[in-house]
Design an enzyme around this catalytic site. Structure first.
Site, PDB file in Angstrom:
ATOM      1  N   GLY A 289      43.508   3.925  18.570  1.00 21.36           N
ATOM      2  CA  GLY A 289      42.623   2.947  19.202  1.00 21.36           C
ATOM      3  C   GLY A 289      41.604   2.533  18.156  1.00 21.36           C
TER       4      GLY A 289
ATOM      5  N   GLY B 256      36.525   2.790  16.452  1.00 22.53           N
ATOM      6  CA  GLY B 256      37.647   3.430  15.762  1.00 22.53           C
ATOM      7  C   GLY B 256      37.781   2.926  14.334  1.00 22.53           C
TER       8      GLY B 256
ATOM      9  N   ALA C 279      29.016   0.015  17.357  1.00 21.13           N
ATOM     10  CA  ALA C 279      29.947  -0.783  16.554  1.00 21.13           C
ATOM     11  C   ALA C 279      30.349  -2.019  17.329  1.00 21.13           C
ATOM     12  CB  ALA C 279      31.186   0.056  16.241  1.00 21.13           C
TER      13      ALA C 279
ATOM     14  N   LYS D 297      24.698  10.950  28.570  1.00 22.87           N
ATOM     15  CA  LYS D 297      25.092   9.634  28.043  1.00 22.87           C
ATOM     16  C   LYS D 297      25.727   8.790  29.146  1.00 22.87           C
ATOM     17  CE  LYS D 297      26.583   7.051  24.234  1.00 22.87           C
ATOM     18  NZ  LYS D 297      27.849   6.710  23.612  1.00 22.87           N
TER      19      LYS D 297
ATOM     20  N   SER E 136      27.516  -2.653  26.460  1.00 25.32           N
ATOM     21  CA  SER E 136      28.956  -2.940  26.359  1.00 25.32           C
ATOM     22  C   SER E 136      29.575  -3.564  27.611  1.00 25.32           C
ATOM     23  CB  SER E 136      29.723  -1.663  26.003  1.00 25.32           C
ATOM     24  OG  SER E 136      29.601  -0.714  27.040  1.00 25.32           O
TER      25      SER E 136
HETATM   26  P1  NAD Z   1      36.813  -1.923  21.530  1.00 27.38           P
HETATM   27  O1  NAD Z   1      36.791  -2.814  22.720  1.00 27.38           O
HETATM   28  O2  NAD Z   1      36.246  -2.464  20.269  1.00 27.38           O
HETATM   29  O3  NAD Z   1      38.313  -1.486  21.236  1.00 27.38           O
HETATM   30  C1  NAD Z   1      39.087  -0.889  22.237  1.00 27.38           C
HETATM   31  C2  NAD Z   1      40.500  -1.473  22.156  1.00 27.38           C
HETATM   32  O4  NAD Z   1      40.460  -2.850  22.543  1.00 27.38           O
HETATM   33  C3  NAD Z   1      41.092  -1.432  20.747  1.00 27.38           C
HETATM   34  O5  NAD Z   1      42.454  -1.097  20.867  1.00 27.38           O
HETATM   35  C4  NAD Z   1      40.925  -2.857  20.263  1.00 27.38           C
HETATM   36  O6  NAD Z   1      41.865  -3.260  19.291  1.00 27.38           O
HETATM   37  C5  NAD Z   1      41.111  -3.639  21.543  1.00 27.38           C
HETATM   38  N1  NAD Z   1      40.484  -4.962  21.443  1.00 27.38           N
HETATM   39  C6  NAD Z   1      39.172  -5.220  21.190  1.00 27.38           C
HETATM   40  N2  NAD Z   1      38.968  -6.559  21.146  1.00 27.38           N
HETATM   41  C7  NAD Z   1      40.191  -7.140  21.354  1.00 27.38           C
HETATM   42  C8  NAD Z   1      40.641  -8.489  21.428  1.00 27.38           C
HETATM   43  N3  NAD Z   1      39.787  -9.510  21.291  1.00 27.38           N
HETATM   44  N4  NAD Z   1      41.935  -8.707  21.659  1.00 27.38           N
HETATM   45  C9  NAD Z   1      42.814  -7.688  21.813  1.00 27.38           C
HETATM   46  N5  NAD Z   1      42.442  -6.361  21.774  1.00 27.38           N
HETATM   47  C10 NAD Z   1      41.147  -6.113  21.545  1.00 27.38           C
HETATM   48  O7  NAD Z   1      36.146  -0.542  21.960  1.00 27.38           O
HETATM   49  P2  NAD Z   1      35.010   0.303  21.231  1.00 27.38           P
HETATM   50  O8  NAD Z   1      33.718  -0.423  21.354  1.00 27.38           O
HETATM   51  O9  NAD Z   1      35.485   0.708  19.907  1.00 27.38           O
HETATM   52  O10 NAD Z   1      34.909   1.560  22.197  1.00 27.38           O
HETATM   53  C11 NAD Z   1      35.854   2.628  22.177  1.00 27.38           C
HETATM   54  C12 NAD Z   1      35.259   3.760  23.017  1.00 27.38           C
HETATM   55  O11 NAD Z   1      34.072   4.252  22.380  1.00 27.38           O
HETATM   56  C13 NAD Z   1      34.819   3.357  24.428  1.00 27.38           C
HETATM   57  O12 NAD Z   1      34.989   4.412  25.322  1.00 27.38           O
HETATM   58  C14 NAD Z   1      33.348   3.066  24.260  1.00 27.38           C
HETATM   59  O13 NAD Z   1      32.620   3.170  25.476  1.00 27.38           O
HETATM   60  C15 NAD Z   1      32.971   4.164  23.294  1.00 27.38           C
HETATM   61  N6  NAD Z   1      31.764   3.870  22.516  1.00 27.38           N
HETATM   62  C16 NAD Z   1      31.618   2.664  21.924  1.00 27.38           C
HETATM   63  C17 NAD Z   1      30.466   2.425  21.181  1.00 27.38           C
HETATM   64  C18 NAD Z   1      30.266   1.097  20.480  1.00 27.38           C
HETATM   65  O14 NAD Z   1      29.147   0.840  20.028  1.00 27.38           O
HETATM   66  N7  NAD Z   1      31.260   0.248  20.325  1.00 27.38           N
HETATM   67  C19 NAD Z   1      29.489   3.417  21.061  1.00 27.38           C
HETATM   68  C20 NAD Z   1      29.702   4.659  21.666  1.00 27.38           C
HETATM   69  C21 NAD Z   1      30.848   4.879  22.394  1.00 27.38           C
END
Ligand code: NAD
Length: 308
Positions: free
Chosen positions: A7, A12, A129, A185, A256
């Site tokens: 992911g 990630g 992120a 959290k 988010s």
């Molecule tokens: P994300 O939405 O960036 O990514 C999650 C998935 O969605 C990935 O597989 C990604 O490729 C896909 N994705 C994202 N945008 C897309 C698009 N436009 N089209 C197709 N696929 C898409 O998720 P994240 O922010 O990395 O969060 C992952 C986990 O970490 C979650 O549980 C979140 O709550 C947690 N988290 C996130 C943050 C943060 O700041 N981002 C901080 C702490 C915890």
């Protein structure tokens, strides 16, 4: 040490970048075709606290991975965790350590169906992120990442992961009570995150309303009551104080769930307030705030035409 990021969205990619840059063999796994194509063509570009760099890093769909990994960080959204674990099954050996830093509650119960308890490390992070587009991520903050083994005998495995996080400048810490941090959290996300999404407001705006205190106390009290039944250490006043501190730091931020709805993507509400409402019902507790917030978020997803 072969590491996979299962992911590779915003967080990630950011974590994968930090580990690759600091000498680890990292593979990014994801489903988003344009993102995979961009990383394979141009490398992964990451801006960490205003400094932009690019690394070459292999990226593919989970089904295309042929390696067995020593360490896997799952970084899907909460609702994508089960599918990801199904899809990476062939890359897990009996020794593979799986680390989960997802927001939300109850993920260890899902992971346990695919990974022996002694190899599961749970945690939280306050790194933030965002994806700027395919192949481009921004990572900001300085952590920390707090982790703990769920099987008492596996402390050495969690400590090994802490060392890797620290060598990768991700600010890892061994937590003596990761359940406490995880629930605290979840309360941040179940209050300010959910309310900002519902009210279409940023954190400052939510905390300027005349009703925010009673809303916060109502929601967090329901998390506290369930935690008590489950034997999880929870401090209501400390948690409320923590939420206020986070709100002061992140004031103008749209969290988010607000971003998810703006991008017409499903939220993680079922793993926050939704889980508290459901689990409370099972043990005879009432959780009306959490239930209504979950229903309202789902109603908003429906109105926006978000596929769930
Ligand atoms: P994300 O939405 O960036 O990514 C999650 C998935 O969605 C990935 O597989 C990604 O490729 C896909 N994705 C994202 N945008 C897309 C698009 N436009 N089209 C197709 N696929 C898409 O998720 P994240 O922010 O990395 O969060 C992952 C986990 O970490 C979650 O549980 C979140 O709550 C947690 N988290 C996130 C943050 C943060 O700041 N981002 C901080 C702490 C915890």
């Amino acid at each position: 040490m072969k590491i996979a990021i299962a992911g590779s969205g915003a967080l990630g990619s950011g974590f994968g970048f930090q580990m690759k840059k600091n000498g680890y063999e990292v593979t990014l796994l994801d489903y988003w075709d344009e993102h995979i194509a961009a990383v394979n063509k141009n490398g992964l570009t990451v801006t960490v606290n205003h400094q932009t760099e690019r690394v070459n890093i292999p990226m593919m769909k989970p089904s295309e991975a042929t390696d067995q990994f020593d360490l896997v960080f799952v970084f899907t959204k909460a609702m994508g965790l089960k599918q990801m674990l199904e899809d990476i099954g062939h890359t897990l050996s009996e020794d593979t350590i799986v680390v989960c830093l997802l927001n939300g509650l109850g993920h260890e119960n899902t992971i346990e169906k695919y990974v022996p308890r002694e190899n599961i490390i749970m945690g939280t992070t306050v790194w933030t992120a965002s994806l700027n587009g395919p192949g481009q991520t921004t990572l900001y903050g300085d952590g920390p990442v707090e982790i703990q083994n769920i099987a008492p005998e596996s402390k050495d495995k969690a400590e090994k992961v802490v060392a890797i996080l620290n060598e990768s400048h991700l600010n890892g810490h061994y937590s003596k009570d990761v359940q406490f941090t995880t629930w605290r959290k979840a309360c941040v996300n179940g209050t300010m995150n959910a309310l900002c999404a519902l009210m279409d407001a940023n954190i400052n705006e939510i905390f300027s309303t005349s009703t925010h205190q009673s809303l916060l106390k109502g929601i967090v009290s329901e998390f506290a009551a369930l935690a008590k039944v489950k034997g999880i250490h929870f401090d209501l006043e400390e948690t409320l104080e923590y939420i206020y501190n986070v709100s002061r730091k992140l004031g103008s931020h749209y969290p988010s769930m607000h971003q998810d709805l703006s991008n017409k993507r499903p939220t993680e509400i079922d793993f926050l307030n939704g889980l508290v409402a459901e689990e409370s019902r099972k043990v005879g507790l009432k959780a009306p705030y959490c239930q209504q917030i979950t229903d309202l978020i789902h109603a908003k997803e429906d109105l926006l035409g978000v596929a769930r």
